[in-house]
Design a protein around this motif. Structure first.
Motif, PDB file in Angstrom:
ATOM      1  N   GLU A 184       0.785  -1.234   0.000  1.00 55.82           N
ATOM      2  CA  GLU A 184       0.000   0.000   0.000  1.00 55.82           C
ATOM      3  C   GLU A 184       0.817   1.285   0.000  1.00 55.82           C
ATOM      4  O   GLU A 184       0.257   2.370   0.193  1.00 55.82           O
ATOM      5  CB  GLU A 184      -1.002   0.010   1.157  1.00 55.82           C
ATOM      6  CG  GLU A 184      -1.983  -1.153   1.083  1.00 55.82           C
ATOM      7  CD  GLU A 184      -3.013  -1.124   2.185  1.00 55.82           C
ATOM      8  OE1 GLU A 184      -3.383  -0.036   2.647  1.00 55.82           O
ATOM      9  OE2 GLU A 184      -3.440  -2.219   2.577  1.00 55.82           O
ATOM     10  N   THR A 185       2.142   1.210  -0.181  1.00 53.57           N
ATOM     11  CA  THR A 185       2.946   2.429  -0.177  1.00 53.57           C
ATOM     12  C   THR A 185       4.284   2.187  -0.857  1.00 53.57           C
ATOM     13  O   THR A 185       4.627   1.051  -1.176  1.00 53.57           O
ATOM     14  CB  THR A 185       3.151   2.956   1.264  1.00 53.57           C
ATOM     15  OG1 THR A 185       3.691   4.270   1.209  1.00 53.57           O
ATOM     16  CG2 THR A 185       4.052   2.053   2.079  1.00 53.57           C
ATOM     17  N   TYR A 186       4.997   3.249  -1.083  1.00 51.74           N
ATOM     18  CA  TYR A 186       6.348   3.140  -1.623  1.00 51.74           C
ATOM     19  C   TYR A 186       7.170   4.327  -1.143  1.00 51.74           C
ATOM     20  O   TYR A 186       6.643   5.323  -0.652  1.00 51.74           O
ATOM     21  CB  TYR A 186       6.345   3.090  -3.153  1.00 51.74           C
ATOM     22  CG  TYR A 186       5.993   4.399  -3.805  1.00 51.74           C
ATOM     23  CD1 TYR A 186       6.987   5.301  -4.219  1.00 51.74           C
ATOM     24  CD2 TYR A 186       4.667   4.768  -4.016  1.00 51.74           C
ATOM     25  CE1 TYR A 186       6.664   6.511  -4.801  1.00 51.74           C
ATOM     26  CE2 TYR A 186       4.335   5.970  -4.596  1.00 51.74           C
ATOM     27  CZ  TYR A 186       5.342   6.831  -5.002  1.00 51.74           C
ATOM     28  OH  TYR A 186       5.016   8.036  -5.576  1.00 51.74           O
ATOM     29  N   ILE A 187       8.476   4.193  -1.297  1.00 47.24           N
ATOM     30  CA  ILE A 187       9.415   5.262  -0.949  1.00 47.24           C
ATOM     31  C   ILE A 187      10.314   5.468  -2.156  1.00 47.24           C
ATOM     32  O   ILE A 187      10.943   4.519  -2.631  1.00 47.24           O
ATOM     33  CB  ILE A 187      10.296   4.867   0.262  1.00 47.24           C
ATOM     34  CG1 ILE A 187       9.448   4.544   1.480  1.00 47.24           C
ATOM     35  CG2 ILE A 187      11.312   5.963   0.562  1.00 47.24           C
ATOM     36  CD1 ILE A 187      10.194   3.766   2.558  1.00 47.24           C
ATOM     37  N   ALA A 188      10.346   6.680  -2.676  1.00 47.49           N
ATOM     38  CA  ALA A 188      11.283   7.050  -3.736  1.00 47.49           C
ATOM     39  C   ALA A 188      12.236   8.070  -3.118  1.00 47.49           C
ATOM     40  O   ALA A 188      11.797   9.108  -2.613  1.00 47.49           O
ATOM     41  CB  ALA A 188      10.546   7.648  -4.925  1.00 47.49           C
ATOM     42  N   HIS A 189      13.520   7.759  -3.136  1.00 50.43           N
ATOM     43  CA  HIS A 189      14.482   8.607  -2.435  1.00 50.43           C
ATOM     44  C   HIS A 189      15.763   8.738  -3.248  1.00 50.43           C
ATOM     45  O   HIS A 189      16.254   7.754  -3.803  1.00 50.43           O
ATOM     46  CB  HIS A 189      14.800   7.987  -1.067  1.00 50.43           C
ATOM     47  CG  HIS A 189      15.695   8.813  -0.224  1.00 50.43           C
ATOM     48  ND1 HIS A 189      15.248   9.909   0.481  1.00 50.43           N
ATOM     49  CD2 HIS A 189      17.022   8.723   0.030  1.00 50.43           C
ATOM     50  CE1 HIS A 189      16.265  10.443   1.136  1.00 50.43           C
ATOM     51  NE2 HIS A 189      17.358   9.746   0.875  1.00 50.43           N
TER      52      HIS A 189
END
Length: 167
Positions: free
Chosen positions: A125-130
């Motif tokens: 249900e989510t993601y992290i783009a860094h």
């Protein structure tokens, strides 16, 4: 010995009963190796793919050539594509994709210097783009990237309020 952040991240993943996998370009398997040294590795680690060369990104992990051509192999767009395609392969709860520049000779520019690392982390249900620029030797850049990925996962896990029902 893995860093305390890697150990804490592995414990947080184990506490959720989740599994993690890695698809690594610039870190060339080091992230997976660091997590394999945690006491929780048997509970959480599915494995990883080292995709240092463009051929592997395109032919094994199915990153479209047009993405690599338009954005370079070391970019947020390619890293996101690596994560999305790897999630299908591993069928895990968390997939961490990483590309970047640990040494000169890649796609570095004044706006994307050596030390620029891209992370794309997919979670339920989510993601992290860094993207972050680290200083130091190639090994220091890689270790900083591994710690930062661990920290980002810990932060996201501790902020999740929704229940998880499995993969």
């Amino acid at each position: 010995m893995p860093s305390q952040l890697v150990l804490d991240c592995a414990r947080a993943i184990a506490d959720k009963g989740w599994k993690i996998a890695f698809v690594e370009s610039a870190t060339a398997g080091r992230m997976c190796a660091e997590f394999s040294l945690s006491p929780n590795s048997g509970e959480i680690l599915l494995g990883g793919i080292s995709c240092y060369e463009v051929f592997i990104k395109e032919n094994i992990l199915k990153v479209p050539h047009r993405l690599i051509e338009k954005y370079t192999p070391e970019s947020s767009e390619v890293t996101a594509s690596l994560a999305e395609h790897s999630l299908k392969l591993f069928k895990c709860d968390i997939v961490v994709a990483v590309t970047g520049l640990t040494t000169p000779g890649g796609s570095e520019t004044p706006h994307k210097p050596v030390g620029t690392m891209f992370l794309h982390i997919l979670m339920p249900e989510t993601y992290i783009a860094h993207c972050e620029v680290f200083n130091g030797s190639p090994e220091q850049i890689i270790l900083h990237t591994i710690d930062r990925a661990s920290e980002l996962i810990i932060e996201k896990l501790s902020s999740q309020a929704y229940p998880y029902s499995g993969t």
